[in-house]
Enzyme design. Structure first.
Site, PDB file in Angstrom:
ATOM      1  N   LYS A  32      54.135-124.465 -80.854  1.00 54.67           N
ATOM      2  CA  LYS A  32      55.008-124.926 -79.768  1.00 54.67           C
ATOM      3  C   LYS A  32      55.254-126.418 -79.892  1.00 54.67           C
ATOM      4  O   LYS A  32      54.346-127.178 -80.230  1.00 54.67           O
ATOM      5  CB  LYS A  32      54.339-124.596 -78.424  1.00 54.67           C
ATOM      6  N   SER A 109      56.759-121.613 -70.511  1.00 48.87           N
ATOM      7  CA  SER A 109      57.561-122.487 -71.361  1.00 48.87           C
ATOM      8  C   SER A 109      57.314-122.275 -72.850  1.00 48.87           C
ATOM      9  O   SER A 109      57.970-122.879 -73.689  1.00 48.87           O
ATOM     10  CB  SER A 109      57.260-123.945 -71.009  1.00 48.87           C
ATOM     11  N   SER A 133      52.480-120.269 -68.701  1.00 49.12           N
ATOM     12  CA  SER A 133      53.358-120.354 -69.867  1.00 49.12           C
ATOM     13  C   SER A 133      52.898-119.562 -71.082  1.00 49.12           C
ATOM     14  O   SER A 133      53.617-119.481 -72.078  1.00 49.12           O
ATOM     15  CB  SER A 133      53.568-121.819 -70.264  1.00 49.12           C
TER      16      SER A 133
END
Length: 408
Positions: A32, A109, A133
Site C-alpha cells: 500500500k 483505504s 481499512s
C-alpha cells in the site's frame, strides 16, 4: 506486470527481489502506498503530497522483514487519499476493481492491495487498518485479512493517520497464507507450534442486529459451524459500557479526527491540496475538534476498552460481521455512502478503540457477493487467532485435524 485491475499506482511496477531463501521464497506481495520503498516516493494517495516528498531512504521495517523472508515486492498499490476513507475510491488515480463483486467498490483505504490479491496479481499484500481499512475491503473483495494488535507489528516507515489506532495488516486469498505471513512478521521459528483452540465463543448480538434480516441469515450457518467447533456461544453486547455501537463510532471519529489534524493540519492549511470532496469535508470537521472534546472521548474510550479487553482476556474469541452488508455499487450516491460509512464504523470501531486484533474471513455471501465474518481476539492473540482461522476456515482433513501449514 500488466495491471488489469487498476490496483497499482501510476508507474507502480516497483520490484524488489527477496532473499535467496526463506519461508516466503517464491511469493510476491504488493505494498500500500503508505509504506516506504527505498528509492521511491510514498505518495499517500494524493499528487500534491507526492510532489512535495523525497524518495524514501529505506524500506519500511515490515517490508524489509518480508524481503528478508524471501518474498518479492511486486509494486505499490492505490490507497484512498491520506487513508481517510473506507470506500476505495481515489479522485486522482481511480477506483481499483473489485474482482469478486464487479461494478461495486473494493472498500478502502487499502483498496489497491485488496484488489490485487483478490484478482490474483499477487499472493498477499500489505495494508493498514485504522478504522477498518483491512476488514472492510477484505469483506467486500472476499479475502482473509487481519488487523493486528495495536503496536504488535512495527509501523516504522509507514505514514501515520491516527497513531493511537493505526495498525499494519495484510490480505491473502487463503488462510494458510495469512498465517504464514503472520508467523514471519511475529518472528516464530519454523517448528514452533501455536495453540489454535479458543477457550470460548462469544457472539456480538447487537452487531448482528444492525444487519438486514437477509444478511443475518447468510451468516447463520457459519455461526453454527463455529458453535459446533467451540461449543455453545455466549451472546454478548459489543456496546457494553456505551449507549450503543453508534456512540462507539462517535468516540472513534472524535479521537481519530483530532489526531489527524494534529499530524497534518498545518500542512493542509499551508498547501491546500486538491482532495476529494468527501475527504475534504472530513478534514474540515477534524479541524474543528477541540482538545477538550478529544479528552472527553478518550476517557470514555479507555473505560470501554477495559471492559471489552476483560471479556476477551481469557482466550475467548468474539464473532461479529466485518461489514453491515455487501460492497455498495460503484455509482452509489455520495450521501448514501456517507450514511453507510457510519454503519460501517459502528462495527469496525470496537477493535480500534481497544487495540485488539481482528481477522475477517470470506465465508458468507449475499446476492452473489462476499460477506466477511470476523473473529476478534484478546490483546496479542494474533498468532492464535490466525492459527484457529486456518484450522476452521482453511480446511479440515477427514480425521478432523487442521490441514498442514504450507512448508515454512
Amino acid at each position: 506486470m500488466f495491471d488489469s485491475l487498476g490496483a497499482f499506482v501510476p508507474n507502480g511496477n516497483m520490484t524488489f527481489e527477496g532473499a535467496g531463501e526463506g519461508p516466503l521464497r517464491g511469493y510476491g506481495f504488493a505494498v500500500k502506498d503508505i509504506f516506504d520503498l527505498k528509492g521511491y516516493v510514498t505518495g499517500y494517495g494524493n499528487p500534491d503530497w507526492a510532489s512535495r516528498r523525497r524518495p524514501s531512504k529505506e524500506h519500511a521495517r515490515v517490508v524489509a522483514d518480508l524481503l528478508a523472508a524471501g518474498a518479492m515486492v511486486v509494486g505499490k498499490t492505490i490507497t484512498d487519499e491520506f487513508a481517510y476513507s473506507l470506500n476505495g475510491q481515489n479522485l486522482h488515480y481511480g477506483t481499483p476493481a473489485n474482482p469478486e463483486a464487479p461494478g461495486r467498490i473494493p472498500g478502502g483505504s487499502s483498496s489497491g492491495s485488496a484488489s490485487a490479491v483478490s484478482g490474483g496479481l499477487v499472493d498477499f499484500a500489505l495494508g493498514s487498518d485504522t478504522g477498518g481499512s483491512i476488514r472492510v475491503p477484505g469483506s467486500y473483495c472476499g479475502l482473509f485479512g487481519i488487523r493486528t494488535t495495536h503496536d504488535r507489528i512495527s509501523r516504522e516507515g509507514v505514514l501515520p493517520l491516527a497513531g493511537s489506532f493505526d495498525t499494519v495488516g495484510w490480505f491473502a486469498r487463503d488462510a494458510w497464507m495469512l498465517e504464514l505471513v503472520g508467523r514471519v512478521l511475529s518472528g516464530l521459528d519454523a517448528g514452533q507450534q501455536v495453540e489454535a483452540a479458543p477457550s470460548q465463543l462469544l457472539v456480538a448480538e447487537d452487531a448482528f442486529e444492525l444487519l438486514d434480516e437477509n444478511v443475518r441469515r447468510a451468516f447463520a450457518p457459519h455461526l453454527e459451524r463455529l458453535e459446533q467447533r467451540l461449543g455453545r456461544a455466549v451472546r454478548v453486547r459489543l456496546a457494553d459500557g456505551l449507549q450503543d455501537l453508534a456512540e462507539g463510532a462517535d468516540l472513534f471519529r472524535t479521537v481519530q479526527a483530532y489526531e489527524i489534524w494534529q499530524a497534518y493540519g498545518d500542512w493542509m492549511s499551508r498547501v491546500k491540496p486538491k482532495i476529494a470532496e468527501d475527504i475534504q469535508q472530513r478534514l474540515d470537521w477534524a479541524s474543528s475538534v477541540t482538545q477538550t472534546q478529544m479528552e472527553e472521548a478518550q476517557a470514555k474510550r479507555e473505560h470501554y476498552a477495559r471492559g471489552l479487553r476483560l471479556k476477551l482476556g481469557g482466550g475467548a474469541v468474539l464473532a461479529l460481521p466485518s461489514a453491515p452488508g455487501i460492497a455498495p455499487m460503484m455509482n452509489a450516491k455520495a450521501e448514501d455512502l456517507a450514511q453507510y460509512r457510519m454503519d460501517l464504523l459502528a462495527l469496525t470501531s470496537p477493535a480500534g478503540l481497544t487495540g485488539l486484533p481482528q481477522v475477517t474471513m470470506p465465508l458468507a455471501s449475499f446476492q452473489g457477493c462476499p460477506l466477511g465474518l470476523s473473529l476478534m481476539g484478546g490483546a496479542d492473540s494474533d498468532e492464535k487467532l490466525m492459527a484457529f482461522v486456518r484450522s476452521f476456515a482453511g480446511g479440515e482433513d477427514s480425521a478432523g485435524e487442521a490441514a498442514p501449514l504450507m512448508p515454512f
